[in-house]
Design an enzyme around this catalytic site. Structure first.
Site, PDB file in Angstrom:
ATOM      1  N   VAL A 165       0.835  -1.201   0.000  1.00  0.00           N
ATOM      2  CA  VAL A 165       0.000   0.000   0.000  1.00  0.00           C
ATOM      3  C   VAL A 165       0.872   1.256   0.000  1.00  0.00           C
ATOM      4  O   VAL A 165       0.943   1.994  -0.976  1.00  0.00           O
ATOM      5  CB  VAL A 165      -0.961   0.025   1.212  1.00  0.00           C
ATOM      6  N   CYS A 166       1.553   1.460   1.109  1.00  0.00           N
ATOM      7  CA  CYS A 166       2.254   2.729   1.323  1.00  0.00           C
ATOM      8  C   CYS A 166       3.550   2.855   0.535  1.00  0.00           C
ATOM      9  O   CYS A 166       4.140   3.945   0.494  1.00  0.00           O
ATOM     10  CB  CYS A 166       2.513   2.929   2.809  1.00  0.00           C
ATOM     11  N   LEU A 167       4.011   1.768  -0.094  1.00  0.00           N
ATOM     12  CA  LEU A 167       5.148   1.852  -1.014  1.00  0.00           C
ATOM     13  C   LEU A 167       4.687   1.818  -2.466  1.00  0.00           C
ATOM     14  O   LEU A 167       5.139   2.620  -3.271  1.00  0.00           O
ATOM     15  CB  LEU A 167       6.164   0.724  -0.758  1.00  0.00           C
TER      16      LEU A 167
END
Length: 220
Positions: A124-126
């Site tokens: 998600v956050c990468l």
């Protein structure tokens, strides 16, 4: 076309250097670590801190961000905050860090095109900022061992997705040694050896051995 007359002892422009890179640390926070299941969490923390110390040793600009720090995910990893005491983490509401204006402005302000990216969670956050930055012309290098997903499959599939889009997978030691690149570079040699001894496992023990045993014999 290959031209042997142009062959020379010179580094590739693709290499990471202290002058062309910026490090982006995304959501290394307690709640995110609680949900990380792709690898040993202590190892991810160790790699993250080693990577951060590499940024500090080579004066590579670093942008640190958190998500929903006060309402859900908790504060920045203390060990990371200790490496960057002068940095105030950019807290966001967006899962995609590249949709946060303050963060994008901070990256742009460095003037660097190569983003060395790490964080939680990989899927998600990468993935989201990596794809977004790639689309806008940045080069993205994903530090796989300083990142983690909720499962091994989630982490691996996210890496594959980023690689397919043009991101380059690296490890934190690879980044450290690529920034050093020449053992004759004495201004950073000592700092690199200290980072290796503290965070590079068996490699670090080898440095301890070389300095204590081989070094002592050479001095004698």
């Amino acid at each position: 076309m290959f031209d042997i007359n142009k062959v020379q002892a010179a580094p590739s422009k693709d290499l990471l250097t202290p002058d062309n890179s910026v490090m982006l640390f995304v959501d290394h926070q307690p709640q995110m670590f609680f949900g990380t299941g792709s690898g040993d969490r202590a190892a991810i923390i160790n790699s993250t801190v080693g990577l951060a110390k590499a940024a500090r040793a080579f004066d590579v600009p670093a942008v640190v961000t958190t998500v929903a720090a006060e309402s859900f995910s908790g504060p920045l990893l203390p060990q990371l905050a200790e490496v960057f005491p002068e940095h105030e983490a950019i807290d966001r509401t967006t899962m995609n860090a590249w949709e946060d204006e303050a963060l994008v402005a901070a990256v742009k302000a460095t003037g660097r095109r190569k983003i060395i990216l790490s964080g939680l969670w990989t899927e998600v956050c990468l993935v989201l900022p990596a794809l977004s930055a790639l689309e806008q012309g940045y080069e993205v290098y994903v530090v796989s061992d300083a990142s983690g997903g909720v499962s091994p499959a989630a982490h691996e599939h996210a890496l594959q997705r980023m690689i397919a889009a043009g991101a380059v997978p690296v490890t934190w030691v690879q980044v450290l040694l690529e920034l050093q690149r020449d053992w004759a570079r004495q201004e950073s040699y000592g700092a690199v050896m200290e980072i290796v001894k503290a965070h590079a496992g068996a490699y670090g023990l080898g440095v301890v051995y070389a300095q204590s045993v081989i070094g002592a014999h050479a001095a004698g």
